[in-house]
Design a protein around this motif. Structure first.
Motif: not given
Lengths: 387, 99, 352
Positions: C172, C231-232
């Protein structure tokens, strides 16, 4: 929220937008150069950018962002006076939040606070008066600024201080009046404004009749406008309709709040406490006759200008600033030489970069947008500034 | 230039000095004490203010909001929308007709 | 845990903190044992060594990388609706660890106490820390105490550092957003900022909004179970949601488009923002995260979040686009568009 949500309805916006497009198409001169409509009030500037109102207008209509942001037009010398007052050890200096960032020639109130001055943010002048009652050993000064909307509230606060004998309360009065300023703009030789959106909240105090001269003497249409995005859009439609029909009248879109005669109780309080100054200095516009008020002699005990010695220096605006031209509609914010480079919201040089109600800060914060790469766009038109 | 927000007066603040004319206003569940001197006169007393929708600015109720005028403004906008929908449907049906 | 009384050999007799409580002597020992060791109640701390020691093997059970973070907490007032400085000090560090996907395990607790602080206040704060640590599944294993003279600090400052372990395969980073990803928030915006504003009572407004202060490690674990390829992830604390979105857009060199209508907002927070001229996108949160996940997994992640107590009001608020890169754009409730920039300085109420 009642009286808020219904005036932000995007469905109604589309209908209005189509009407405005259709009307504008009937105005021959709009094809040669865009119609310029000045929103006098910074609250409108904020709404226009906050909600993306320009995206509902045809290219032939441009907003000119007017001088109605009291935080922005405050000259540096007055901010220096504030700082000088705030730095006196006996003083608690009270102010609205958005005035704290305005740069003086040396520092802002925010910086003065960091340097040790007792600067406190209040929501109401009455909160400042309460602070004075709670701190009898200190001098509490309220930084009064704003147009006719705010004047009655500070006037009422001074009247209460007088009635309750709160001798350690005073007002640093920087209230300004909108009518002489609109007149000064209308008297500009190279003016090309086609119409005005009138300041809704000033008007609820002074009434709509105060603008009759704009239509009568200058032949410009004006619509007094509310602050929700539908209010602004409908007011633009009303101004464009006047232009299309060759009329110049004072119309009132904001009738739910603005009565023709204003608020008599509020006006009486203002007249009791304040009198016109010969002139008042505006950042970006220079000195304008009768555009400010001061505390009357009868209430001198509550006037910080009489109570304390002030530096009262005139500090010239930075030379590179083109705020004056932007205020008069001759330049768009992004056309100023120092927009976004030397002058940003973080380090504002010009008046209009100071508060988000200022044209430059509003454009910087909300408006620098090129949406061509966005996949899902609800807007009718993508780039609001024809860049 | 002047942030004003609609709110409803929910109670009068009793017991403070009479000149104060203070009330509690509710804005979307947020409460704040406001001065109501500007909206009170012989015809509309302090007690009459409870339930009023007012425009609040820096701790003062500046004006009572005119419900009829608000409705009229919205009705006009609604009609404008309906009128356009009508035109649209006429155009659509005209376009949809076999030539 | 009825052996607590057995361990409490030392008791504190004073009602307020004085300089001797930081002197390294007997008074300090009394304070540490009676207040901290008793409340945090674990063998690592009870050993009273200068450090906590843990075997690699135990850590390696949870993953293959160590996550390590620190944060210092100062808040005025110490207590507010929905939490206090103790809740913040644990949840804040736990959340910083969790945003890497890590499972938080151990925390340190260092306190700077102002002479004159009430011991009762200190006990309440420490109890909150322990409650929050239990909720988050972490142990407070080491600590430090300093006392400074009256006026040299404001009542109580807390620093916590934390160690966690990142599961294998989880990657991440703020730089991982891709075009087509969905942007998700786990609940309402601005509750903490509003609660603090109300608690300070400076502007005379009042309403029933509690801080959202909460540990998010459990929620993140549930999200990773639904989609390991998040992802984030970042918690939207100071600077609010707008700041996190701008950080993502900048680091990943993408545009992020959000819908104002989709933003979960309590009526009272909205009311406070309207009356004070504030923007909820910039208000602080203490229990909210923004996740950017592959579009095809968005509904699975959303469902997992909504099934967790810390994500009941989760919502998809936007998507990742290509251009204008580095920019956050808001579709306004009115149907227009505007930029959402980073916050400049402190957000000040706009009144006139």
């Amino acid at each position: 929220m009642k009286y808020v949500d219904e005036f932000r309805d995007p469905g109604k916006a589309l209908a209005l937008s189509r009407e405005i497009h259709a009307l504008t198409a009937t105005i021959a001169r709009a094809k040669r150069q865009p119609l310029q409509i000045m929103e006098v009030c910074g609250g409108h500037t904020h709404s226009i950018f906050r909600y993306g109102v320009t995206q509902f207008l045809p290219d032939e209509i441009e907003f000119v962002h007017g001088p109605g942001c009291p935080v922005c037009v405050l000259p540096m010398g007055r901010v220096d006076d504030c700082v000088a007052l705030a730095e006196r050890p006996e003083v608690i200096f009270t102010t609205f939040g958005d005035a704290m960032r305005v740069p003086g020639s040396k520092k802002s109130l925010l910086k003065a606070k960091a340097d040790g001055a007792d600067v406190r943010m209040v929501y109401s002048p009455l909160d400042a008066l309460a602070l004075a009652r709670q701190n009898p050993e200190r001098e509490v000064i309220f930084f009064g600024l704003g147009f006719e909307t705010t004047m009655p509230s500070t006037a009422m606060t001074v009247l209460q201080a007088d009635a309750q004998n709160v001798s350690n309360f005073s007002l640093f009065c920087n209230h300004i009046t909108i009518i002489p300023t609109i007149k000064a703009i209308l008297d500009e030789p190279d003016l090309r404004l086609d119409g005005f959106l009138g300041p809704g909240h000033v008007s609820m105090v002074i009434g709509s009749a105060a603008y009759d001269f704009i239509a009568r003497d200058y032949g410009k249409p004006i619509t007094i406008a509310g602050f929700e995005p539908l209010d602004v859009l409908q007011s633009v439609w009303m101004v464009v309709k006047q232009i299309a029909e060759g009329r110049a009248q004072v119309e009132n879109q904001y009738a739910r709040v603005v009565p023709r005669d204003g608020n008599k109780v509020a006006l009486a309080a203002v007249a009791e406490v304040f009198e016109l100054r010969e002139f008042f200095e505006w950042r970006g516009l220079g000195s304008i006759a009768h555009s400010g008020v001061r505390v009357r002699e009868r209430y001198a005990a509550f006037d910080a200008e009489r109570k304390f010695a002030l530096p009262n220096l005139r500090i010239a605006d930075p030379q590179s600033c083109q705020c004056g031209e932007v205020l008069k509609g001759q330049l768009k914010p992004q056309q100023c030489k120092i927009f976004g480079t030397a002058c940003t919201p973080q380090t504002p040089l010009g008046a209009l970069m100071v508060s988000t109600e200022g044209a430059c800060a509003a454009f910087y914060n909300y408006g620098r947008i090129d949406t061509s790469g966005l996949s899902a766009s609800k807007a009718t038109k993508e780039d609001q500034h024809g860049r | 230039m002047c942030l004003g927000i609609p709110g409803q007066i929910v109670e009068i603040v009793e017991g403070v000095d009479a000149a104060g004319k203070l009330a509690i206003v509710d804005v979307g569940g947020v409460r704040r004490e406001v001065n109501i001197a500007f909206i009170v006169d012989k015809e509309h007393t302090v007690a009459d203010c409870v339930g009023d929708w007012v425009l609040v600015h820096v701790g003062f109720a500046m004006v009572r909001i005119d419900e009829g005028e608000a409705a009229a403004t919205l009705a006009l906008l609604r009609e404008m929308g309906e009128y356009q929908t009508e035109i649209d449907s006429m155009q659509t049906s005209a376009a949809g007709n076999p030539a | 845990m009825d052996d607590k009384s057995r361990r409490r050999v030392r008791t504190l007799r004073e009602s307020h903190v004085n300089l001797s409580h930081g002197s390294g002597g007997k008074a300090m020992r009394d304070l540490i044992e009676d207040v901290f060791v008793a409340a945090f109640d674990n063998p690592q701390l009870a050993a009273m060594e200068d450090q906590a020691v843990f075997p690699f093997a135990e850590l390696a059970l949870h993953g293959d990388r160590l996550a390590f973070t620190t944060d210092t907490f100062v808040v005025d007032p110490l207590f507010f609706a929905g939490g206090d400085i103790g809740t913040l000090a644990v949840a804040g560090t736990v959340n910083d660890l969790a945003m890497s996907g890590a499972r938080p395990l151990y925390l340190s607790c260092a306190m700077v106490l102002e002479e004159g602080l009430s011991i009762e206040v200190l006990r309440r704060v420490v109890a909150s820390m322990q409650r929050t640590a239990q909720l988050a599944g972490v142990t407070i294993v080491t600590g430090d105490t300093k006392v400074v003279e009256r006026g040299a600090a404001d009542k109580l400052f807390i620093n916590t550092a934390g160690v966690g372990v990142v599961p294998a395969g989880v990657s991440i980073s703020a730089a991982n957003a891709r075009v087509g990803d969905a942007v998700i928030i786990n609940g309402t915006l601005g509750d903490h900022g509003t609660a603090i504003l109300i608690a300070r009572n400076q502007l005379g407004v009042s309403c029933d909004v509690a801080s959202d202060c909460q540990p998010l490690a459990g929620l993140v674990a549930a999200m990773l179970a639904a989609c390991p390829d998040i992802h984030c992830l970042r918690d939207a604390t100071r600077g609010g949601v707008a700041t996190v979105l701008n950080e993502f857009a900048e680091s990943s060199n993408v545009a992020i488009r959000i819908d104002e209508d989709a933003l979960p907002l309590r009526e009272e927070v909205r009311g406070a923002c309207e009356i004070l001229g504030l923007d909820p996108l910039y208000l602080a949160n203490e229990g909210k995260l923004i996740a950017i996940v592959p579009g095809e997994h968005a509904s699975a992640v959303l469902a997992a979040m909504r099934a967790h107590p810390a994500g009941e009001c989760a919502a998809i608020i936007g998507e990742v686009c290509a251009a204008p890169a580095g920019t956050v754009v808001l579709n306004t409730c009115f149907g227009g568009q505007r930029i959402v920039d980073m916050l400049v300085g402190e957000q000040l109420p706009r009144i006139c």
